[in-house]
Design a protein around this motif. Structure first.
Motif, PDB file in Angstrom:
ATOM      1  N   LEU A 101     102.377 -25.598  99.115  1.00  0.00           N
ATOM      2  CA  LEU A 101     101.948 -24.270  99.589  1.00  0.00           C
ATOM      3  C   LEU A 101     102.790 -23.167  98.940  1.00  0.00           C
ATOM      4  CD1 LEU A 101     101.243 -25.129 103.314  1.00  0.00           C
ATOM      5  CD2 LEU A 101      99.569 -24.303 101.660  1.00  0.00           C
ATOM      6  N   GLU A 102     104.070 -23.437  98.744  1.00  0.00           N
ATOM      7  CA  GLU A 102     104.943 -22.465  98.076  1.00  0.00           C
ATOM      8  C   GLU A 102     104.470 -22.221  96.636  1.00  0.00           C
ATOM      9  OE1 GLU A 102     109.643 -21.671  98.297  1.00  0.00           O
ATOM     10  OE2 GLU A 102     109.138 -23.607  97.405  1.00  0.00           O
ATOM     11  N   THR A 154     100.551 -14.984 104.080  1.00  0.00           N
ATOM     12  CA  THR A 154     100.441 -16.194 104.898  1.00  0.00           C
ATOM     13  C   THR A 154      99.320 -17.050 104.330  1.00  0.00           C
ATOM     14  OG1 THR A 154     101.150 -15.011 106.881  1.00  0.00           O
ATOM     15  CG2 THR A 154      99.986 -17.090 107.225  1.00  0.00           C
ATOM     16  N   LEU A 175     107.049 -23.159 107.167  1.00  0.00           N
ATOM     17  CA  LEU A 175     105.795 -23.894 107.401  1.00  0.00           C
ATOM     18  C   LEU A 175     105.757 -24.220 108.896  1.00  0.00           C
ATOM     19  CD1 LEU A 175     103.252 -25.409 106.388  1.00  0.00           C
ATOM     20  CD2 LEU A 175     104.705 -27.400 106.014  1.00  0.00           C
ATOM     21  N   ARG A 176     104.684 -23.760 109.555  1.00  0.00           N
ATOM     22  CA  ARG A 176     104.629 -23.850 111.013  1.00  0.00           C
ATOM     23  C   ARG A 176     103.397 -24.630 111.498  1.00  0.00           C
ATOM     24  NH1 ARG A 176     104.280 -18.623 115.077  1.00  0.00           N
ATOM     25  NH2 ARG A 176     106.522 -18.524 114.710  1.00  0.00           N
ATOM     26  N   THR A 209     104.213 -30.837 101.677  1.00  0.00           N
ATOM     27  CA  THR A 209     103.247 -29.769 101.977  1.00  0.00           C
ATOM     28  C   THR A 209     103.885 -28.400 101.736  1.00  0.00           C
ATOM     29  OG1 THR A 209     102.289 -31.167 103.695  1.00  0.00           O
ATOM     30  CG2 THR A 209     101.673 -28.858 103.729  1.00  0.00           C
ATOM     31  N   TYR A 210     105.114 -28.233 102.198  1.00  0.00           N
ATOM     32  CA  TYR A 210     105.851 -26.983 102.009  1.00  0.00           C
ATOM     33  C   TYR A 210     105.879 -26.606 100.517  1.00  0.00           C
ATOM     34  CZ  TYR A 210     109.722 -23.619 102.644  1.00  0.00           C
ATOM     35  OH  TYR A 210     110.504 -22.486 102.678  1.00  0.00           O
ATOM     36  N   MET A 240     105.044 -17.009 103.734  1.00  0.00           N
ATOM     37  CA  MET A 240     105.816 -16.812 102.501  1.00  0.00           C
ATOM     38  C   MET A 240     106.749 -15.617 102.660  1.00  0.00           C
ATOM     39  SD  MET A 240     106.775 -17.157  99.392  1.00  0.00           S
ATOM     40  CE  MET A 240     105.888 -18.241  98.289  1.00  0.00           C
ATOM     41  N   HIS A 251     108.908 -25.805 113.060  1.00  0.00           N
ATOM     42  CA  HIS A 251     109.209 -25.069 111.834  1.00  0.00           C
ATOM     43  C   HIS A 251     109.920 -25.948 110.809  1.00  0.00           C
ATOM     44  CE1 HIS A 251     109.092 -20.635 113.409  1.00  0.00           C
ATOM     45  NE2 HIS A 251     107.924 -21.062 112.987  1.00  0.00           N
ATOM     46  N   SER A 307     110.941 -18.852 103.488  1.00  0.00           N
ATOM     47  CA  SER A 307     109.586 -19.192 103.937  1.00  0.00           C
ATOM     48  C   SER A 307     109.603 -20.279 105.009  1.00  0.00           C
ATOM     49  CB  SER A 307     108.739 -19.654 102.753  1.00  0.00           C
ATOM     50  OG  SER A 307     108.660 -18.638 101.775  1.00  0.00           O
ATOM     51  N   GLN A 345     113.053 -23.626 104.202  1.00  0.00           N
ATOM     52  CA  GLN A 345     113.287 -23.781 102.765  1.00  0.00           C
ATOM     53  C   GLN A 345     114.186 -24.975 102.442  1.00  0.00           C
ATOM     54  OE1 GLN A 345     112.516 -23.724  99.524  1.00  0.00           O
ATOM     55  NE2 GLN A 345     112.191 -21.503  99.657  1.00  0.00           N
ATOM     56  N   PHE A 393     101.621 -21.211 106.545  1.00  0.00           N
ATOM     57  CA  PHE A 393     102.825 -21.147 105.715  1.00  0.00           C
ATOM     58  C   PHE A 393     103.134 -19.665 105.518  1.00  0.00           C
ATOM     59  CE2 PHE A 393     104.851 -20.744 101.507  1.00  0.00           C
ATOM     60  CZ  PHE A 393     105.935 -21.597 101.677  1.00  0.00           C
TER      61      PHE A 393
END
Length: 316
Positions: free
Chosen positions: A140-141, A201, A173-174, A136-137, A272, A102, A171, A105, A270
Motif C-alpha cells: 500500500l505504501e 488514505t 495500516l488500520r 500489505t503495509y 499515508m 494499528h 503511515s 512504519q 492505510f
C-alpha cells in the motif's frame, strides 16, 4: 454508476506518456472535484488481500482479554489494539462503533525515526498476522508513492517531490472491525462524519454499502469500489499543502439497515503520513488573489499532534 470516478494505476506506470498523462489528468480532476477516486492496478495481489482478511478476522475473534493485552497505554493508540468505542470524531462525544489494530512504519536506515516511532506489536497467538500485515503495509505504501507522484505532476511539482517526505513516513495500516449492532445505538454510528488527517488514505474493503462521501452540494453519496479497487481520498494535510485545491472530503460510515445489524463489517484503511518535519505550508502555486492563503504554516508532526488531541486519542 458510482458517484466516485475510477482510474487505473497501470496507466501511470505503463511507460506510455499519453497513458501516464491521462492518469494524472483523471486523478487530479477527481481530487479537485470530490476528493475521492476508486483505483485499480495497485500492487496488492488477490492472495495477499485474502490472507490479510483471514488474519484480521482471526484476531478480532480472539477472546476480549487476549485482545486487551495488546492495548498499549500512553502512545495514543498508534500501535497495537484499540478497543471498542474508544475513538470519536472531532466534536463528537459518542465513541465510534468499532475496534481496530494499528501496524506502523518499518523504519529503514534511520535510527532517529526508529527512536521516534513506537514499536510494532507482535500477536503471539497468530504467527502469520504480523507477516501478512507488514507485506500489505509495504504494497500500500508503494501504491501511495505512485499516486503522490501523479499528484505532484498535477500540481506542477517535480514528480518525486513527495518521495523524501514519505520515506519512513509515519503511515498507519488500520484493520477495523465494526461488530454486529445488538441494541439501538444512541447517536453513534460506525464512523461519524470526519475528514482524514493525513496526506492520502487508501481504503481496502469499501465494497459494500456503508461508506458515504459528502459532495459539494452537501449531499451524502455512497462510495462503493469494485472488489479489485482501492478507494483513495485526499486527507487534510494534502488539502492544507495545496490551499484546498485538492479537496479533503468529509465522509462517514453509516449503520446498516436493521436487517443487517447482525453482521460484522471490516475495512482496512492505510493512512499515508509523511515524516514529522514535512512543512505543510501552502504551495506558492496554489495561492493567488482568488484563492488567498487559507492556513497558517505548520509541520506535519505538529498538525498530527493537534488532531490526536481533538480525537480523544491523546491528552493535552
Amino acid at each position: 454508476m458510482s458517484a466516485i470516478p475510477s482510474v487505473n494505476l497501470a496507466d501511470f506506470v505503463s511507460g506510455d506518456p499519453a497513458r501516464k498523462e491521462k492518469f494524472v489528468k483523471e486523478i487530479g480532476a477527481a481530487f479537485e472535484d470530490i476528493g475521492f477516486v476508486a483505483l485499480s492496478g495497485h500492487f496488492l495481489s488477490d492472495k495477499l488481500v485474502e490472507d490479510l482478511y483471514s488474519e484480521i478476522k482471526k484476531f478480532f475473534q480472539l477472546p476480549q482479554e487476549v485482545k486487551d493485552s495488546y492495548e498499549i497505554e500512553g502512545i495514543g493508540g498508534q500501535r497495537g489494539y484499540t478497543s471498542f468505542g474508544k475513538e470519536h470524531a472531532k466534536g463528537k462525544k459518542e465513541g465510534d462503533l468499532k475496534e481496530f489494530w494499528h501496524f506502523g512504519q518499518y523504519v529503514e536506515d534511520n535510527p532517529k525515526l526508529e527512536e521516534e516511532y513506537p514499536d510494532n506489536v507482535t500477536v503471539k497467538e497468530l504467527p502469520e498476522f504480523n507477516v501478512v500485515g507488514k507485506e500489505t503495509y509495504k504494497m500500500l505504501e508503494k501504491t501511495a508513492q505512485y499516486v503522490l507522484r501523479a499528484l505532484a505532476l498535477h500540481l506542477g511539482l517535480e514528480e518525486t517531490y513527495f518521495d523524501e517526505y514519505i520515506k519512513n513516513g509515519n503511515s498507519i495500516l488500520r484493520p477495523i472491525h465494526y461488530p454486529p449492532i445488538t441494541t439501538e445505538p444512541k447517536n453513534a454510528v460506525r464512523a461519524a462524519a470526519h475528514g482524514d488527517i493525513n496526506l492520502i488514505t487508501l481504503l481496502m474493503g469499501a465494497h459494500g454499502k456503508g461508506l458515504q462521501v459528502q459532495n459539494h452540494e452537501g449531499e451524502w453519496v455512497d462510495a462503493i469500489a469494485q472488489p479489485d479497487e482501492l478507494m483513495i481520498n485526499v486527507g487534510d494535510m494534502l488539502s492544507r499543502l495545496t490551499n484546498n485545491k485538492l479537496k479533503s472530503t468529509i465522509h462517514q460510515v453509516v449503520n446498516p439497515p436493521r436487517e443487517l445489524w447482525g453482521t460484522s463489517r471490516y475495512s482496512i484503511p492505510f493512512f499515508m503520513h509523511p515524516i514529522s518535519e514535512m512543512p505543510l505550508n501552502c504551495l506558492e502555486d496554489c495561492v493567488d488573489d482568488e484563492h488567498p492563503k487559507a492556513f497558517e504554516d505548520i509541520t506535519a508532526g505538529e498538525y498530527l499532534h493537534e488532531r490526536l488531541i481533538e480525537l480523544g486519542l491523546i491528552k493535552k
